[in-house]
Design a protein around this motif. Structure first.
Motif, PDB file in Angstrom:
ATOM      1  N   LYS A  16       0.150   4.258  -2.358  1.00  0.00           N
ATOM      2  CA  LYS A  16      -1.220   4.166  -2.878  1.00  0.00           C
ATOM      3  C   LYS A  16      -2.098   5.216  -2.193  1.00  0.00           C
ATOM      4  O   LYS A  16      -1.815   5.677  -1.089  1.00  0.00           O
ATOM      5  N   GLU A  17      -3.170   5.589  -2.875  1.00  0.00           N
ATOM      6  CA  GLU A  17      -4.066   6.623  -2.358  1.00  0.00           C
ATOM      7  C   GLU A  17      -4.797   6.143  -1.111  1.00  0.00           C
ATOM      8  O   GLU A  17      -5.289   5.016  -1.048  1.00  0.00           O
ATOM      9  N   VAL A  68      -1.672   9.835   0.463  1.00  0.00           N
ATOM     10  CA  VAL A  68      -1.221   8.489   0.138  1.00  0.00           C
ATOM     11  C   VAL A  68      -0.595   7.858   1.376  1.00  0.00           C
ATOM     12  O   VAL A  68      -0.149   8.546   2.297  1.00  0.00           O
ATOM     13  N   GLN A 114      -8.877   5.219  -3.716  1.00  0.00           N
ATOM     14  CA  GLN A 114      -8.175   4.710  -2.543  1.00  0.00           C
ATOM     15  C   GLN A 114      -8.085   3.187  -2.621  1.00  0.00           C
ATOM     16  O   GLN A 114      -9.009   2.511  -3.070  1.00  0.00           O
ATOM     17  N   ILE A 115      -6.964   2.663  -2.182  1.00  0.00           N
ATOM     18  CA  ILE A 115      -6.752   1.217  -2.233  1.00  0.00           C
ATOM     19  C   ILE A 115      -7.461   0.527  -1.078  1.00  0.00           C
ATOM     20  O   ILE A 115      -7.997  -0.572  -1.226  1.00  0.00           O
ATOM     21  N   ILE A 151       0.821  -1.215   0.000  1.00  0.00           N
ATOM     22  CA  ILE A 151       0.000   0.000   0.000  1.00  0.00           C
ATOM     23  C   ILE A 151       0.853   1.263   0.000  1.00  0.00           C
ATOM     24  O   ILE A 151       0.307   2.358  -0.112  1.00  0.00           O
TER      25      ILE A 151
END
Length: 684
Positions: free
Chosen positions: A85-86, A564, A92-93, A82
Motif C-alpha cells: 500500500k502507498e 509503498v 496513502q493508507i 499494509i
C-alpha cells in the motif's frame, strides 16, 4: 463473661509508678483499669489459610500468554495488510509515523504480556522450590531479585539452586532485545504504480490528406503536388530526387544513415510509460544472389568496386520501361547493390620482395530490392524519458503501385483538386478515386525510399592488401581491402570520402573505423534486407518527430514511482515473536504444574506473602533481628548463610489440630501436607 487471669490485669496505680516521668496529664488516661475482653461468640476459633489455587492466578497467566499470541498475530496481519500500500501521497493508507509508533507499541505490549505470563509462572515454580529444598537466605534473596538484576545470574549459588528459573530469567531479558526487531520487518520502498490512459502519440500515415482537399493533400505530402494548370483535372507530382541538399526529408535521410539511429522521440505519456503503435512504413522486398570466383597474380592489378549501389526511382531517366519483376501494375523503382567479400587468400614468398599475393577467393553478393509497404507493430518504452522500441511484428503488405503514369503530362486525375476559380489548390474535398488514393499513399512512401537510397547511390573502390604490390615486413593474417583510390558518384570521380555515396560511413560498412597494420582504412561492406529495412524504420520514425503532422491514440501504460510499504523482512517479525512464544511454553507449563502441586497460588513480590510466611521460626526471627533496618549493608552474615525452606513447623500443632506453616531451618520444618489446616487458634 470469662476474663483474663488476674496476673494479666494491671491497675492504673501500678502503671503510673512504672513511668515516673509521666505527667499528671498522662496519668489521667490511666485511671481506669486496662481490660482485655475475651473472644466474641461470633468470631471463628481459628485464623487459617485456605487451600486452592483459585481462578485469578491461572487466568491471568493464561490470558497474558494468549494476549501475547494475539499481539504477535495482529502485528503480522497488520504488516500483511499494509504491504504494497502507498506510504505517502493522496492515496496513502496510513502515515509512516503512525506505522512506526504502532509497531513499537505492539512490540512492547507483546513483551510486557509475555513477561507477565513468565513472571507468574516464575513465582509458582519458585515457591515450589522453597518447599522441596533448603536454601540460604542470601540465595533466596537473589532469586527474588534476579528478574530485576540479571547480573545475579552470574552467581554460582543462584545457577546451582535452580538452572530452570535462571533460564526463565534469561528468556525474559532476551525479550527486551527480541522486541526491537519486529518494527524493522516493514520498510518503505519505491515501486512503479501502473495506470492506463488514452494518449495522443506521434505516428505516420501516408494516406492521410486532411479533409481531402487539394490544400490539405499538398500539406501532408512529402513532395510537391503541383496543380495541373492546363486541364485543372488533378496534380503533377514533383521529382523524387529534387532538392536533395535542401529538402528536410533528404537531410533527415543523411543524418539517419550516418548515425544509424532515429531522431529521439519525446515521451507523450510521462517519464516511465509504454504503448503499442501500429502503422504502415516503407519496406524493401529483396532477393539475394551470391557467386564465388578466384583471382590470381597473373591478372593485371586493378581496383575493385567492392560496393556498388544503383537506385532507380520512378522518375529516373535511366530507368527502363520494364525490368525483371515488373508486372505492369507495381512500381518499376528498384535498388540494386553488389558487394565483394574476401573468402580466402594465398601468399608466396619472394626471396627479395618477401610475401606476395598469389591468389584469392572472392564472393560477390547481388541484392535486388523492390519498394513496398509493411505493417509494423511496435512497443515503445520510456524509462526515465529514455526511449527504446521493440518491433513486435513487421508484416509485408504489398509492393508500391506504379507511379510512372502514362497519362498526358503525367497528371494524376483528381476532380476538384484545383481551386474553383483562378489557380491554386482547392479547399473543398476533392473526388479521389481508389487509384488516386493509392497513388497519393505510395507517392509519400516513395519519397522516403528515394531520400534514403539516393544517398547510397554510387560505388566504392579498393584493392586487395598486397595484391601486385611490393610488400616488406609482416602481412596481417586477416586479409582486407585497402582504401587507396576514389569513390565515384554519377560517373564523376571524386576524392575518397569527399562526396558521393556515404555507404562507407554507415552500418553497411561492417568494419568501418578499423585500420590495417599499415594504418590505412579497411572497409568491408555487408548489405542485407534486414539492415536496409531497419534504416527505413528509423527514417519513418524520424519523420514522425521532424514533421509532426500525424498522430493517433494509444492506450498508454504509465508507471509512476510511488513509495509503498514492503513487508520485505518477515523473518524479523516471525522469529522474535513466535520463537519467544515457543520458548515460553515449557516455563509456563512448569509454572502451572507447580501451581497445582503447591495447592495455593503464589503472589509475585507481595508484602503480605512475605510477612505471612516468614513469622513463626524462632531461629529465623533471632537472625533477622540483626538486620531489622532493612538495608543490604545491615544484614548480618548469620542471616545470609542461614538455610531455610518453606514447610510445616514441627511440634507446632495448635489446639483444634491447626498447624503452622512458614520459613524455618530444616530442624524446624517438614513437608506441607496438602489439604491440612494451617493457621493459628484465636482462643481455644
Amino acid at each position: 463473661m470469662s476474663g483474663i487471669p488476674p496476673r494479666n490485669r494491671m491497675p492504673s496505680s501500678t502503671a503510673s509508678t512504672m513511668d515516673p516521668m509521666a505527667s499528671s496529664t498522662e496519668s489521667t488516661f490511666n485511671t481506669s483499669p486496662t481490660v482485655i475482653s475475651g473472644p466474641s461468640p461470633k468470631e471463628p476459633a481459628f485464623i487459617s489459610s485456605k487451600w486452592g489455587i483459585g481462578w485469578k492466578t491461572p487466568a491471568v497467566m493464561l490470558a497474558s500468554y494468549v494476549l501475547a499470541v494475539g499481539i504477535a498475530v495482529g502485528h503480522l496481519l497488520f504488516f500483511q495488510h499494509i504491504d504494497g500500500k502507498e506510504a505517502d501521497g493522496a492515496h496513502q493508507i496510513v502515515s509512516q509515523s503512525y506505522v512506526s509508533t504502532a509497531s513499537n507499541i505492539l512490540a512492547n505490549a507483546f513483551g510486557y504480556a509475555l513477561r507477565s505470563a513468565l513472571a507468574i509462572a516464575f513465582a509458582q515454580y519458585l515457591w515450589r522450590l522453597f518447599r522441596v529444598s533448603a536454601l540460604k537466605v542470601s540465595t533466596i534473596e537473589d532469586l527474588f531479585l534476579v528478574r530485576a538484576n540479571p547480573l545475579l545470574l552470574l552467581k554460582g549459588a543462584v545457577l546451582r539452586a535452580t538452572p530452570f528459573l535462571c533460564s526463565s530469567v534469561l528468556l525474559m531479558w532476551a525479550l527486551q532485545v527480541a522486541i526491537g526487531f519486529p518494527p524493522g520487518a516493514i520498510t518503505v520502498v519505491t515501486r512503479q504504480k501502473i495506470s492506463y490512459n488514452i494518449t495522443n502519440i506521434p505516428s505516420y500515415n501516408a494516406s492521410f490528406m486532411g479533409n481531402g482537399s487539394g490544400t490539405d493533400a499538398e500539406t501532408y505530402a512529402l513532395i510537391t503536388l503541383a496543380p495541373d494548370t492546363d486541364t485543372d483535372a488533378g496534380f503533377i507530382t514533383g521529382a523524387f530526387n529534387e532538392g536533395k541538399n535542401g529538402n528536410l526529408i533528404n537531410r533527415l535521410a543523411r543524418q539517419v544513415l550516418i548515425s544509424g539511429e532515429a531522431l529521439p522521440m519525446t515521451s507523450p505519456c510521462g517519464l516511465n510509460c509504454s504503448y503499442m503503435t501500429v502503422f504502415e512504413a516503407p519496406w524493401f522486398n529483396c532477393s539475394n544472389l551470391s557467386t564465388t570466383y578466384a583471382i590470381s597474380s597473373n591478372l593485371v592489378p586493378a581496383a575493385s568496386q567492392i560496393f556498388i549501389s544503383q537506385w532507380y526511382s520512378p522518375s529516373s531517366s535511366s530507368m527502363p520501361l520494364t525490368h525483371p519483376g515488373y508486372n505492369g501494375t507495381h512500381t518499376q523503382a528498384l535498388l540494386n547493390t553488389s558487394t565483394l567479400a574476401i573468402m580466402s587468400v594465398n601468399y608466396t614468398t619472394d626471396p627479395i620482395l618477401g610475401p606476395q599475393l598469389n591468389s584469392a577467393v572472392i564472393r560477390q553478393d547481388n541484392l535486388t530490392c523492390t519498394p513496398g509497404r509493411a505493417r509494423y507493430t511496435i512497443n515503445n518504452t520510456y524509462e526515465n524519458n529514455v526511449h527504446s522500441r521493440k518491433v513486435v511484428s513487421a508484416v509485408p503488405v504489398d509492393i508500391l503501385t506504379n507511379l510512372a503514369l502514362r497519362t498526358h503530362d503525367n497528371v494524376v486525375i483528381v476532380p476538384g483538386f484545383n481551386a474553383d476559380h483562378g489557380t491554386g489548390y482547392g479547399t473543398r474535398p476533392a473526388n479521389w478515386s481508389a487509384a488516386a488514393l493509392a497513388y497519393y499513399r505510395d507517392n509519400n512512401m516513395m519519397a522516403i525510399f528515394s531520400s534514403m537510397a539516393s544517398w547510397l547511390d554510387g560505388h566504392f573502390d579498393a584493392v586487395l592488401q598486397g595484391y601486385g604490390l611490393p610488400h616488406v615486413g609482416n602481412i596481417s593474417t586477416a586479409p582486407h581491402w585497402q582504401d587507396v583510390v576514389s569513390t565515384q558518384y554519377s560517373g564523376v570521380s571524386v576524392s575518397a570520402g569527399a562526396n558521393g555515396t556515404i555507404a562507407d560511413s554507415t552500418r553497411l560498412n561492417a568494419i568501418f573505423g578499423t585500420f590495417s597494420a599499415s594504418g590505412v582504412l579497411t572497409p568491408q561492406f555487408s548489405v542485407s534486407q534486414e539492415v536496409l529495412n531497419d534504416y527505413m524504420l528509423n527514417m519513418t520514425t524520424s519523420i514522425m518527430v521532424a514533421y509532426g503532422m500525424w498522430s493517433t491514440t494509444a492506450n498508454a501504460t504509465i508507471s509512476t514511482p510511488i513509495n509503498v510499504y514492503s513487508f520485505s523482512r518477515p523473518l524479523m517479525l516471525l522469529i522474535p515473536y513466535f520463537l519467544s512464544l515457543a520458548l515460553a511454553v515449557p516455563f509456563i507449563l512448569m509454572g502451572a504444574l507447580a501451581l497445582v502441586m503447591n495447592g495455593v497460588s503464589a503472589i509475585d513480590g507481595g508484602f503480605m506473602q512475605t510477612i505471612t510466611t516468614s513469622t513463626g521460626s524462632a531461629v529465623l526471627d533471632r537472625a533477622a533481628a540483626g538486620g531489622c533496618l532493612g538495608g543490604e549493608e545491615s544484614v548480618p552474615k548469620e542471616l545470609k548463610d542461614l538455610k531455610v525452606r518453606f514447610g510445616e513447623f514441627i511440634g507446632r500443632q495448635e489446639s483444634g489440630r491447626i498447624r503452622r506453616a512458614g520459613f524455618g531451618v530444616e530442624t524446624e520444618v517438614t513437608a506441607l501436607e496438602k489439604g491440612a489446616l494451617y493457621g493459628i487458634a484465636r482462643w481455644i
